[in-house]
Write an enzyme that holds these catalytic residues in place. Structure first.
Site, PDB file in Angstrom:
ATOM      1  N   ASP A 173      48.634  11.526  50.204  1.00  0.00           N
ATOM      2  CA  ASP A 173      47.872  10.775  49.193  1.00  0.00           C
ATOM      3  C   ASP A 173      47.446   9.564  48.331  1.00  0.00           C
ATOM      4  O   ASP A 173      48.922   9.877  47.454  1.00  0.00           O
ATOM      5  CB  ASP A 173      46.142  11.937  48.660  1.00  0.00           C
ATOM      6  N   ASP A 229      38.409   7.884  55.163  1.00  0.00           N
ATOM      7  CA  ASP A 229      38.342   9.987  55.775  1.00  0.00           C
ATOM      8  C   ASP A 229      37.255   9.550  56.897  1.00  0.00           C
ATOM      9  O   ASP A 229      36.398   9.532  56.228  1.00  0.00           O
ATOM     10  CB  ASP A 229      37.436  10.728  54.287  1.00  0.00           C
TER      11      ASP A 229
END
Ligand code: GLA
Length: 416
Positions: free
Chosen positions: A160, A221
């Protein structure tokens, strides 16, 4: 990015020419299960022991994948996301799992997952902390963390990008690719890099990404809602000229997890997400409670023809070829053996829509005689040439998906 940063990134691209990950993995989009969308950072195992991020959750999902027919269909990754770590590294600077929630350690979890014929994925963050505040991987710890993951027997890393600068990302993501290579263990590499730099050129260099990552998150997301699915589909379609050519065997665009089995999608919408992800050659990571999923949702996720299309060896990402004023969109993905996948998608909210078209109108140029199989109903439609008009009935926020394949070439059809 200011000019100095742009210059630096350009220089960096020059000093690392020709490096590629070449781990031989993910020649077709990866499939499996990923904790985040459904389980987030639920760490209160005292109150909710069956739905918190701990080793038991991953073992339970591995059991389901192995015993309920998922593994044989290709769903082999069991992937940990954020919130698995202890808040501090150990004295040697090594990442450690939370001792209460992962008392056996990640090595033991990897062994368990492997014993079930599956693979284990883990999560790290290129930056000072993960998005939820756990220890990040800085430039100084890239090599150590890669080594740690390899020594645990991990098979995939999602890296990430929270709490990093674009310079750190420009240095760190390629550095991690090299560090993973240096471990000698094939570890699939999922890069969130583009999502943190706006997802588009010139900030994002997709040619470089395709060399160093097996998949990458381009955009926001996913959340448990139809609205979220639509925003992702819209963004991928609007930017398909940039994104579509970058996908191929070993390197995929990742529109994020499947929501199927959760709370936000209707049955039609669940079928639509599966069809759209498949036509986009997307990785198929479920994020749902496989202990409690309904048979209807299992049918969507375990549709054999759907999976065969998603896993087509050519690995060409499909495109939106048409958007009508009646709110119908059509996506086409070229497949091996001159076949294609066609998704007729309705964004309408009134009633089933009778959409009349022909293969010719969808840019089919071949002079073959085609047959189509409806991927969900399994009905076969025969005798189609590119000029044959046909009607598909598409439910609101639903799809009709066809697998279209040539039966004979024009040379054998003297009347054409
Ligand atoms: C980011 C990622 C998500 C998830 C969370 C974890 O938002 O994009 O997929 O990994 O962080 O904190």
């Amino acid at each position: 990015m200011d000019w100095a940063m742009k210059l630096l990134v350009a220089l960096l691209a020059l000093v690392a020419p020709g490096f590629s990950l070449e781990n031989g993995l993910m020649r077709t989009p990866p499939m499996g299960w990923l904790a985040w969308e459904r389980y987030r950072c639920s760490i209160n195992c005292h109150e909710d022991p069956d739905n918190c991020i701990n080793e038991r959750l991953f073992m339970a999902m591995a059991d389901r994948l192995a015993e309920d027919g998922w593994r044989e269909l290709g769903y082999v990754y069991v992937n940990i996301d954020d919130c698995w770590m202890a808040l501090q590294r150990d004295e040697g600077g090594v990442l450690v799992p939370d001792p209460e929630r992962f008392p056996s350690g990640i090595r033991a979890l990897a062994d368990y997952v492997h014993s079930r014929g599956l693979k284990l994925g883990i999560y790290g963050d290129m930056g000072s902390m993960t998005c939820m505040g756990y220890p990040g991987t800085t430039l100084a710890t890239v090599a150590l963390d890669a080594q740690t993951f390899a020594s645990w027997g991990v098979d995939m890393l999602k890296l990430d990008g929270c709490y990093s600068s674009s310079l750190e990302r420009a240095l760190g993501y390629p550095a991690m690719a090299k560090a993973l290579n240096n471990t000698g263990r094939p570890i699939g590499y999922s890069c969130s890099w583009p999502a943190y730099d706006g997802g588009l050129p010139p900030e994002v260099n997709y040619t470089l990404l395709a060399d160093i990552c097996n998949l990458w998150r381009n955009f926001d997301d996913i959340e448990d809602s139809w609205q979220s699915v639509l925003s992702i589909v819209d963004w991928f379609s609007e930017h398909q000229d940039v994104l579509q050519p970058m996908a191929g065997p070993g390197h995929w665009n990742d529109p994020d997890m499947l929501l199927i089995g959760n709370y936000g999608l209707s049955f039609e919408q669940a079928k639509a997400q599966m069809a759209l992800w498949t036509v986009l050659a997307a990785p198929l990571f479920m994020s749902t409670d496989l202990r409690a999923i309904s048979p209807q949702n299992v049918d969507i996720l375990q549709n054999k023809l759907m999976i065969r299309i998603n896993q087509d060896p050519l690995g060409i990402q499909g495109r939106r070829v048409l958007k009508t004023k009646h709110h119908i969109e059509v996506f086409v993905r070229p497949l091996s053996k001159d076949a294609s996948a066609v998704v007729f998608f309705s964004r309408r909210t009134d009633m089933p829509y009778r959409y009349r078209t022909s293969l010719g109108a969808l840019n089919f140029t071949g002079h073959a005689l085609y047959e189509a199989q409806d991927v969900y109903t399994e009905n076969v439609i025969s005798g189609l040439t590119r000029d044959t008009d046909f009607t598909v009935v598409i439910n609101p926020s639903g799809v009709v998906m066809w697998h279209v394949y040539p039966i004979v070439g024009k040379e054998s059809l003297p009347w054409l």
